[in-house]
Write an enzyme that holds these catalytic residues in place. Structure first.
Site, PDB file in Angstrom:
ATOM      1  CD  GLN A 199      -3.131   1.099   0.301  1.00 43.32           C
ATOM      2  OE1 GLN A 199      -3.049   0.396  -0.977  1.00 43.32           O
ATOM      3  NE2 GLN A 199      -4.031   2.002   0.296  1.00 43.32           N
TER       4      GLN A 199
ATOM      5  CG  HIS B 123      -2.787  -6.453  -2.485  1.00 40.50           C
ATOM      6  ND1 HIS B 123      -3.689  -7.474  -2.919  1.00 40.50           N
ATOM      7  CD2 HIS B 123      -2.135  -5.966  -3.487  1.00 40.50           C
ATOM      8  CE1 HIS B 123      -3.118  -7.836  -4.220  1.00 40.50           C
ATOM      9  NE2 HIS B 123      -2.361  -6.957  -4.308  1.00 40.50           N
ATOM     10  CG  LEU B 124      -1.440   0.289  -5.021  1.00 39.83           C
ATOM     11  CD1 LEU B 124      -1.240   1.288  -4.081  1.00 39.83           C
ATOM     12  CD2 LEU B 124      -0.304   0.520  -6.087  1.00 39.83           C
ATOM     13  CG  HIS B 125      -6.782  -0.412  -1.397  1.00 38.58           C
ATOM     14  ND1 HIS B 125      -5.922  -1.054  -0.654  1.00 38.58           N
ATOM     15  CD2 HIS B 125      -7.757  -0.154  -0.503  1.00 38.58           C
ATOM     16  CE1 HIS B 125      -6.149  -1.050   0.714  1.00 38.58           C
ATOM     17  NE2 HIS B 125      -7.350  -0.396   0.700  1.00 38.58           N
ATOM     18  CG  LEU B 126      -6.140   4.849  -4.837  1.00 37.52           C
ATOM     19  CD1 LEU B 126      -5.004   3.998  -5.941  1.00 37.52           C
ATOM     20  CD2 LEU B 126      -6.082   6.159  -5.781  1.00 37.52           C
TER      21      LEU B 126
END
EC number: 2.7.7.78
Length: 385
Positions: free
Chosen positions: A179, A216-219
């Protein structure tokens, strides 16, 4: 060009038999320069309660129809009803909403100990979601800047929604990115705002330590049918080039970046914002980010037009874990003025003064805030040389 409205009604829906979901190809939502609307989107005099009450773009139609179907199929942890909403009396204009079920039923946050924590495949991540939770994939046409490397950005339901249409924008889950904000993810978030014709579709990012619950990369993206303070709050320039401004008339001052629409200026904004978030991450400083249509920097008024995109960045104290005893937890939407409240008692008793106190408790100590501001101004100045 984005798919026409008529085909959106069916293209992004799941087949009736859930046994077929796993084998279904994720549909692409293809868009180009023409589909990004920068100007002319304003709040109606009587703000509608749901996105369907305003004109819809192909993006809105795709997201809303697919999201609604997932509600009917029971893929969420709870069925979101119309939320009890109030504007807190006072100068700020907080939008408070009672969302008891999210407070009770959302997935417990992961154990986070560092803003720079590495991805852990053992923990929950977006490679473990059910196939039906994916709505579509955002696919940019080559006529848009920044497309030298095409990234797959999945649009996924948030199974514990804050509001109608609450989705997650997840860049290529198989890459197992932690993230930490990356230019491609931010670009997708800003373009999602420009793809929507609803002035209340916003996008945001929580860093680790800034209440991100999954590493865990998210927007986040969601609709809120209310104006927020950050849209038109006045600002003062911090650097000679006018690229970085400070929003001061907020409980927690934020750094403002602005662009009128797609093109070189927006690409420069993306680069500046990610340089700023890289600095914060490298220095173990938690942060939150919010993307909304808004007024240009400078002196503004409540009637100022939403002429472009505002990206607001807050550096803040790290907070690891959820504090159960408080009316709300301070992350991207709370800093922007949207307060999802956990209990009926807190909702009925919440005052502007109490909300301001909770938010200000997350501010950096003055000396550290000054150090961060000076560092970001220096970063912007380096770009000019």
């Amino acid at each position: 060009m984005a798919l026409p409205h008529d085909s959106n009604e069916t293209s992004y829906l799941l087949p009736p038999n859930n046994e077929d979901w796993g084998g279904q190809t994720i549909p692409d939502f293809v868009y180009g320069q023409k589909d990004l609307t920068a100007e002319g989107i304003q709040w109606p005099r009587n703000a509608p309660g749901i996105p369907d009450a305003l004109p819809q773009s192909p993006f809105d139609a795709a997201l809303c129809s697919a999201w609604k179907q997932r509600v009917e199929l029971g893929l969420f942890r709870y069925r979101l009803r119309e939320l009890q909403t109030q504007i807190l009396p006072g100068a700020v204009g907080f939008v408070a909403q009672l969302n008891v079920e999210r407070g009770v039923q959302r997935r417990p946050p992961q154990t986070i100990k560092s803003v720079r924590q590495a991805f852990d495949p053992v923990q929950f991540n977006f490679n473990k979601i059910r196939p039906g939770e994916v709505l579509f994939r955002l696919h940019r046409e080559p006529d848009l800047p920044g497309t030298l490397l095409q990234e797959d950005i999945l649009v996924v339901i948030n199974v514990s929604p804050l509001e109608w249409g609450h989705v997650l924008l997840v860049p290529e889950p198989a890459r197992q990115l932690p993230q930490r904000l990356l230019p491609g993810a931010l670009r997708a978030g800003i373009e999602a705002v420009l793809l929507s014709l609803h002035p209340g579709f916003r996008v945001g990012f929580n860093s680790l330590g800034g209440l991100a619950s999954v590493n865990h990369l998210h927007l986040h993206g969601y609709y809120l049918a209310h104006r927020l303070p950050v849209e038109q709050a006045p600002s003062e320039p911090l650097d000679p080039g006018g690229h970085l401004h400070l929003l001061q008339d907020l409980p927690a001052p934020g750094f403002l970046f602005y662009a009128r629409g797609p093109g070189p200026d927006l690409e420069s904004l993306i680069s500046r914002v990610c340089r700023a978030t890289d600095y914060l991450t490298d220095h173990e400083i938690a942060h939150n980010l919010f993307v909304t249509r808004g007024a240009p920097p400078g002196k503004t008024s409540p009637s100022s037009a939403l002429t472009g995109v505002r990206v607001i960045l807050w550096a803040r104290k790290s907070s690891f874990g959820i504090k159960d005893g408080e009316a709300f937890n301070v992350a991207l939407c709370e800093l922007a003025g949207h307060l999802p409240v956990k209990t009926s008692q807190d909702f009925s008793s919440l005052t502007e003064a109490a909300a301001v106190a909770l938010i200000q408790d997350c501010r950096l100590p003055p000396s550290q805030a000054e150090e961060v501001q000076a560092a970001l101004v220096a970063l912007m100045s380096q770009e000019e040389q």
